[in-house]
Scaffold this motif. Structure first.
Motif, mmCIF file in Angstrom:
data_model
loop_
_atom_site.group_PDB
_atom_site.id
_atom_site.type_symbol
_atom_site.label_atom_id
_atom_site.label_comp_id
_atom_site.label_asym_id
_atom_site.label_seq_id
_atom_site.Cartn_x
_atom_site.Cartn_y
_atom_site.Cartn_z
ATOM 1 N N TRP A 1 49.693 38.124 21.552
ATOM 2 C CA TRP A 1 48.434 37.486 21.941
ATOM 3 C C TRP A 1 47.348 38.527 22.201
ATOM 4 N N ARG A 2 46.109 38.126 21.947
ATOM 5 C CA ARG A 2 44.953 38.938 22.336
ATOM 6 C C ARG A 2 44.600 38.561 23.773
ATOM 7 N N VAL A 3 44.605 39.566 24.633
ATOM 8 C CA VAL A 3 44.385 39.340 26.062
ATOM 9 C C VAL A 3 43.081 39.989 26.493
ATOM 10 N N ALA A 4 42.226 39.203 27.136
ATOM 11 C CA ALA A 4 40.942 39.715 27.619
ATOM 12 C C ALA A 4 40.902 39.664 29.141
ATOM 13 N N GLU A 5 40.107 40.535 29.730
ATOM 14 C CA GLU A 5 39.987 40.616 31.186
ATOM 15 C C GLU A 5 38.525 40.799 31.561
ATOM 16 N N HIS A 6 38.060 39.997 32.539
ATOM 17 C CA HIS A 6 36.664 40.082 32.976
ATOM 18 C C HIS A 6 36.595 40.113 34.497
ATOM 19 N N ASP A 7 35.612 40.825 35.020
ATOM 20 C CA ASP A 7 35.426 40.896 36.472
ATOM 21 C C ASP A 7 35.063 39.529 37.037
ATOM 22 N N VAL A 8 35.596 39.253 38.225
ATOM 23 C CA VAL A 8 35.285 38.004 38.908
ATOM 24 C C VAL A 8 35.243 38.277 40.409
ATOM 25 N N ALA A 9 34.298 37.654 41.101
ATOM 26 C CA ALA A 9 34.185 37.833 42.542
ATOM 27 C C ALA A 9 35.404 37.258 43.251
ATOM 28 N N TYR A 10 35.932 38.019 44.219
ATOM 29 C CA TYR A 10 37.109 37.607 44.983
ATOM 30 C C TYR A 10 36.725 37.592 46.457
ATOM 31 N N ARG A 11 36.643 36.389 47.015
ATOM 32 C CA ARG A 11 36.143 36.208 48.371
ATOM 33 C C ARG A 11 37.286 36.051 49.375
ATOM 34 N N PRO A 12 37.005 36.268 50.648
ATOM 35 C CA PRO A 12 38.027 35.996 51.664
ATOM 36 C C PRO A 12 38.478 34.540 51.566
ATOM 37 N N ARG A 13 39.780 34.324 51.551
ATOM 38 C CA ARG A 13 40.290 32.976 51.373
ATOM 39 C C ARG A 13 40.034 32.119 52.607
ATOM 40 N N THR A 14 40.051 30.817 52.394
ATOM 41 C CA THR A 14 39.973 29.863 53.488
ATOM 42 C C THR A 14 41.384 29.547 53.947
#
Length: 242
Positions: free
Chosen positions: A192-205
């Motif tokens: 498979w072709r696998v891509a990765e992108h930045d995403v904001a990760y916030r403090p969980r609830t």
């Protein structure tokens, strides 16, 4: 279909998408998470034994609720995959640490043929979003993944998208914390072709069940090391990270 707020982003109407949301006592986070599901997509909340009324909250907000009595992150995720009916399936944590709206881009990339599996690389936003011991464990696993598959991923985060039939074809067997890693390993083995992108990760609830404790992180790393030790289940092919 999931009822969404006016703040929810518009999504492409030419595709069908289910968003699998493994859930264990996330009643407090559910309103925000479900409110961020793109219009026209279906939220599949997989309750893994909640005692705080999460299933009722999810149902009242328009989500499809699936019950998975076997405890384990992988068990919940796979139950959601089996319950899905859409062409594309996404996965997202149900604790408000990740924004499901980010998945619009991921599905678009898979639908266009640019990638077969798209992952979110978590970028912590604020104190407490991602404890140091959890980051260290993730970094070590990413290095081991590279040695095992050649993939140069920097995270093994839970935000992801792929085609449903292709995911079922991976024949995933892990039902604990190793499920997300096994998906990536078997995808790489299948070429498979696998891509990765930045995403904001916030403090969980709410309280973390895994990464918020040393013990939880240790168990997760243990499960994932076992996955990395498994022999390939399909002919190895070159996988590309974009």
């Amino acid at each position: 279909m999931t009822e969404t707020t006016s703040a929810s982003p518009a999504a492409p109407c030419a595709v069908t998408v289910d968003v699998v949301l493994p859930c264990l006592d996330e009643a407090e986070a559910l309103p925000w998470v479900l409110g961020r599901i793109p219009d026209g997509w279906r939220a599949v909340v997989v309750d893994n034994g909640s005692s705080d009324g999460s299933p009722d909250v999810a149902r009242a907000l328009g989500a499809t609720v699936v019950h998975e009595p076997r405890r384990g992150f992988g068990a919940a995720c796979h139950a959601g995959l089996l319950a899905s009916e859409a062409e594309f399936v996404c996965f997202c944590d149900c604790d408000a640490s990740l924004d499901p709206a980010e998945l619009v881009r991921y599905v678009g990339e898979v639908a266009s043929g640019a990638a077969d599996l798209v992952l979110g690389r978590r970028r912590p936003q604020g104190l407490g979003a991602w404890p140091l011991h959890a980051r260290a464990g993730n970094l070590a696993l990413a290095r081991m993944l590279r040695q095992r598959t050649g993939l140069r991923l920097r995270d093994l985060g839970p935000l992801r998208a792929a085609r449903r039939e292709a995911l079922l074809g991976l024949a995933l067997t892990d039902r604990r914390s190793g499920y997300p890693l096994q998906m990536v390993v078997r995808a790489a083995d299948a070429g498979w072709r696998v891509a990765e992108h930045d995403v904001a990760y916030r403090p969980r609830t709410g309280k973390s069940k895994v990464t918020g404790t040393w013990r939880g992180t240790w168990h997760a790393v243990h499960d994932m090391r076992q996955v990395l030790a498994e022999p390939p289940v399909a002919a190895r092919a070159t996988a590309v990270v974009r």
